[in-house]
Design a protein around this motif. Structure first.
Motif, PDB file in Angstrom:
ATOM      1  N   GLU A  53       1.716 -22.486   5.864  1.00 16.29           N
ATOM      2  CA  GLU A  53       0.712 -21.664   5.468  1.00 16.29           C
ATOM      3  C   GLU A  53       0.616 -21.508   4.135  1.00 16.29           C
ATOM      4  O   GLU A  53      -0.586 -20.823   3.292  1.00 16.29           O
ATOM      5  CB  GLU A  53       0.714 -20.276   6.245  1.00 16.29           C
ATOM      6  N   ASP A  54       1.666 -21.942   3.405  1.00 23.77           N
ATOM      7  CA  ASP A  54       1.625 -21.983   1.948  1.00 23.77           C
ATOM      8  C   ASP A  54       1.314 -22.849   1.467  1.00 23.77           C
ATOM      9  O   ASP A  54       1.815 -24.059   0.842  1.00 23.77           O
ATOM     10  CB  ASP A  54       3.213 -21.576   1.423  1.00 23.77           C
ATOM     11  N   LEU A  55      -0.106 -22.938   1.220  1.00 27.78           N
ATOM     12  CA  LEU A  55      -0.808 -24.234   0.616  1.00 27.78           C
ATOM     13  C   LEU A  55      -0.327 -24.548  -0.746  1.00 27.78           C
ATOM     14  O   LEU A  55      -0.190 -25.643  -1.239  1.00 27.78           O
ATOM     15  CB  LEU A  55      -2.403 -24.014   0.682  1.00 27.78           C
ATOM     16  N   ASP A  56      -0.059 -23.755  -1.756  1.00 28.40           N
ATOM     17  CA  ASP A  56       0.273 -24.129  -3.030  1.00 28.40           C
ATOM     18  C   ASP A  56       1.832 -24.779  -2.891  1.00 28.40           C
ATOM     19  O   ASP A  56       2.016 -25.804  -3.774  1.00 28.40           O
ATOM     20  CB  ASP A  56       0.645 -22.823  -3.941  1.00 28.40           C
ATOM     21  N   ILE A  69       4.905 -37.578   4.432  1.00 33.58           N
ATOM     22  CA  ILE A  69       4.825 -37.679   5.973  1.00 33.58           C
ATOM     23  C   ILE A  69       4.872 -36.438   6.354  1.00 33.58           C
ATOM     24  O   ILE A  69       5.447 -35.450   6.170  1.00 33.58           O
ATOM     25  CB  ILE A  69       6.021 -38.274   6.467  1.00 33.58           C
ATOM     26  N   HIS A  70       3.648 -35.840   7.231  1.00 35.65           N
ATOM     27  CA  HIS A  70       3.189 -34.747   7.748  1.00 35.65           C
ATOM     28  C   HIS A  70       3.293 -34.420   9.023  1.00 35.65           C
ATOM     29  O   HIS A  70       2.657 -34.677   9.983  1.00 35.65           O
ATOM     30  CB  HIS A  70       1.898 -34.262   7.210  1.00 35.65           C
ATOM     31  N   ALA A  83      -3.778 -23.168  15.421  1.00 36.98           N
ATOM     32  CA  ALA A  83      -2.686 -24.094  14.823  1.00 36.98           C
ATOM     33  C   ALA A  83      -3.138 -25.265  14.301  1.00 36.98           C
ATOM     34  O   ALA A  83      -2.821 -25.673  13.291  1.00 36.98           O
ATOM     35  CB  ALA A  83      -1.720 -24.337  16.178  1.00 36.98           C
ATOM     36  N   ALA A  84      -4.515 -25.721  15.126  1.00 37.26           N
ATOM     37  CA  ALA A  84      -4.963 -27.118  14.563  1.00 37.26           C
ATOM     38  C   ALA A  84      -5.840 -26.526  13.243  1.00 37.26           C
ATOM     39  O   ALA A  84      -5.715 -27.510  12.257  1.00 37.26           O
ATOM     40  CB  ALA A  84      -6.000 -27.589  15.384  1.00 37.26           C
ATOM     41  N   ARG A  85      -6.258 -25.338  13.225  1.00 34.86           N
ATOM     42  CA  ARG A  85      -7.045 -25.029  11.778  1.00 34.86           C
ATOM     43  C   ARG A  85      -5.810 -24.995  10.900  1.00 34.86           C
ATOM     44  O   ARG A  85      -6.351 -25.554   9.795  1.00 34.86           O
ATOM     45  CB  ARG A  85      -7.600 -23.865  12.021  1.00 34.86           C
ATOM     46  N   ALA A  90      -3.598 -27.627   5.647  1.00 34.78           N
ATOM     47  CA  ALA A  90      -2.331 -28.239   5.144  1.00 34.78           C
ATOM     48  C   ALA A  90      -2.748 -29.571   4.759  1.00 34.78           C
ATOM     49  O   ALA A  90      -2.328 -30.162   3.819  1.00 34.78           O
ATOM     50  CB  ALA A  90      -1.086 -28.266   6.149  1.00 34.78           C
ATOM     51  N   ILE A  91      -3.398 -30.347   5.730  1.00 33.83           N
ATOM     52  CA  ILE A  91      -3.770 -31.739   5.452  1.00 33.83           C
ATOM     53  C   ILE A  91      -4.469 -31.884   4.245  1.00 33.83           C
ATOM     54  O   ILE A  91      -4.602 -32.616   3.329  1.00 33.83           O
ATOM     55  CB  ILE A  91      -4.287 -32.540   6.639  1.00 33.83           C
ATOM     56  N   GLU A  92      -5.807 -30.916   4.297  1.00 42.55           N
ATOM     57  CA  GLU A  92      -6.585 -30.896   3.045  1.00 42.55           C
ATOM     58  C   GLU A  92      -6.079 -30.686   1.776  1.00 42.55           C
ATOM     59  O   GLU A  92      -6.376 -31.165   0.770  1.00 42.55           O
ATOM     60  CB  GLU A  92      -7.734 -30.050   3.312  1.00 42.55           C
ATOM     61  N   ALA A  93      -4.991 -29.613   1.935  1.00 39.11           N
ATOM     62  CA  ALA A  93      -4.144 -29.366   0.578  1.00 39.11           C
ATOM     63  C   ALA A  93      -3.428 -30.512   0.066  1.00 39.11           C
ATOM     64  O   ALA A  93      -3.633 -30.794  -1.126  1.00 39.11           O
ATOM     65  CB  ALA A  93      -3.420 -28.077   0.770  1.00 39.11           C
ATOM     66  N   ILE A  94      -2.556 -31.050   1.050  1.00 35.30           N
ATOM     67  CA  ILE A  94      -1.704 -32.217   0.477  1.00 35.30           C
ATOM     68  C   ILE A  94      -2.849 -33.204   0.152  1.00 35.30           C
ATOM     69  O   ILE A  94      -2.648 -33.892  -1.000  1.00 35.30           O
ATOM     70  CB  ILE A  94      -0.851 -32.691   1.665  1.00 35.30           C
ATOM     71  N   GLY A  95      -3.787 -33.678   0.850  1.00 40.86           N
ATOM     72  CA  GLY A  95      -4.769 -34.629   0.621  1.00 40.86           C
ATOM     73  C   GLY A  95      -5.356 -34.556  -0.974  1.00 40.86           C
ATOM     74  O   GLY A  95      -5.455 -35.725  -1.532  1.00 40.86           O
TER      75      GLY A  95
END
Length: 302
Positions: A53-56, A69-70, A83-85, A90-95
Motif C-alpha cells: 500500500e506504500d506506493l512511494d 518481480i512483483h 485486493a486486485a485494486r 502497485a503495478i502502476e507505481a512500479i511501472g
C-alpha cells in the motif's frame, strides 16, 4: 542484476529469492514486518522496508533496481476485488518508475478461469468480467508499449510444496472438519499444478528472457482431476470420499466452493518454447505422497 522483489518472504517469493541469488543476481526484498526483514536477511537479500500500500516505497525500490518481480498480493478472498485494486495501484507505481528504461518487470496473475471448458494457452486473455485481476494483465501490456520489458507469469491455482497454505491445505482442513474428502459433481474438472521451485525458476527466466508483453504459464501439469485429488486426501486422512452436489458445495466448501467446482486446465507449451523452462520437481499427487501436507500444525489461510 539488482532485482527488487515484492512478496519476497511469501510462499513463492521465498523460493524466488534463492533462485535469483544462486544465479548471481542481487535481491532487494520488500518487507513490511520485522519477521519478514529477518527472513530476507537470513536468505542473503538486502531488505527494503515498505508495503504493497506504500506506493512511494514501491517506486523507490523499483527505481533503485535493474528489474522487478512483483509477487505480493493480499490473499483475502472475502475482498478479492479490493485486493486486485491494491495490486493494480502497485503495478502502476512500479511501472511508472521503470517507464522508458527497458528494464524487466514481471507481474503475477493466474490461469484459473482463463478458458473454461478447454485447455487455456498463453494466447488467452483474461476476461475483465470474470476476474478483477484482468486489469493487471492490461497494465502489463500498456507498460510494454511505454519502454518497460513487462511480462506476466500466470501460475497454476495449485502452487504446491512444503509450506503451502493455499487451496490444497484448505481442502485438507475442510476434509478433516467435515469427516469426508469431497469434490463437486463427478469431480472430472481439473486443476493445473506446479511445484513452487519450478515456479520460482520460471520467474527468474521471465526476468532474464521474457520479451515485452509476453504471458507465461507456470503450469507443470495441465490438469489434475479434483476427484483424484480428493481421493488422495481421503487415503492419507483415512476418510471416505464423496461427491458434493453443486447446491451443497457452498455450505460444504465455504469460500473455496467456486474453485473446487472450476474446470481450469491450462498448458505451458508456449512458455517452454519461449524461455526454455522445463519443470523437474514432483507433481501434485507425488508431493501429497511425501506426507508434509498432512502434518498437524499451522492451518491454511482459510
Amino acid at each position: 542484476m539488482r532485482v527488487f522483489v515484492t512478496g519476497a518472504s511469501g510462499f513463492i517469493g521465498s523460493a524466488v529469492v534463492p533462485e535469483l541469488i544462486d544465479a548471481g543476481h542481487h535481491v532487494l526484498g520488500l518487507a513490511r514486518s520485522d519477521a519478514s526483514a529477518a527472513a530476507l536477511a537470513a536468505a542473503g537479500a538486502e531488505v527494503h522496508r515498505g508495503s504493497l500500500e506504500d506506493l512511494d516505497s514501491l517506486r523507490a525500490g523499483a527505481a533503485a533496481s535493474d528489474g522487478v518481480i512483483h509477487l505480493a498480493f493480499v490473499h483475502d478472498f472475502s475482498r478479492f476485488a479490493e485486493a486486485a485494486r491494491t495490486d493494480l495501484a502497485a503495478i502502476e507505481a512500479i511501472g511508472g518508475a521503470l517507464e522508458g528504461t527497458d528494464r524487466p518487470f514481471v507481474i503475477t496473475t493466474g490461469v484459473l478461469g482463463l478458458a473454461p471448458g478447454r485447455v487455456a494457452t498463453e494466447r488467452d486473455a483474461q476476461d475483465p468480467a470474470a476476474t478483477p485481476r484482468a486489469a493487471a494483465h492490461q497494465a502489463m501490456l500498456s507498460l510494454a508499449s511505454r519502454g518497460v520489458r513487462s511480462s506476466v507469469v500466470r501460475p497454476a491455482p495449485s502452487v504446491h510444496g512444503e509450506g503451502d497454505r493455499g487451496f490444497v491445505p484448505t481442502l485438507i482442513d475442510i476434509a478433516r472438519a467435515k469427516g469426508v474428502s469431497g469434490y463437486v459433481g463427478d469431480g472430472s474438472n481439473r486443476w493445473p499444478a506446479v511445484h513452487r521451485l519450478d515456479a520460482a525458476h520460471l520467474y527468474r527466466l521471465a526476468l532474464e528472457k521474457a520479451p515485452a508483453g509476453s504471458a507465461l504459464h507456470a503450469v507443470a501439469e495441465e490438469g489434475v482431476p479434483v476427484r483424484t485429488l480428493a481421493e488422495a486426501i481421503g487415503r492419507h486422512l483415512g476418510l471416505p470420499v464423496a461427491a458434493i452436489s453443486p447446491e451443497d458445495a457452498g455450505e460444504h466448501f465455504g469460500w473455496l466452493a467456486p474453485m473446487v467446482a472450476a474446470d481450469g486446465s491450462a498448458s505451458s507449451d508456449l512458455t517452454r518454447e519461449l524461455v526454455g523452462w522445463q519443470p523437474t520437481r514432483p507433481g501434485l499427487l507425488d508431493d501429497l505422497g511425501e506426507g508434509h501436507y498432512f502434518r498437524t500444525g499451522e492451518p491454511s489461510r482459510a
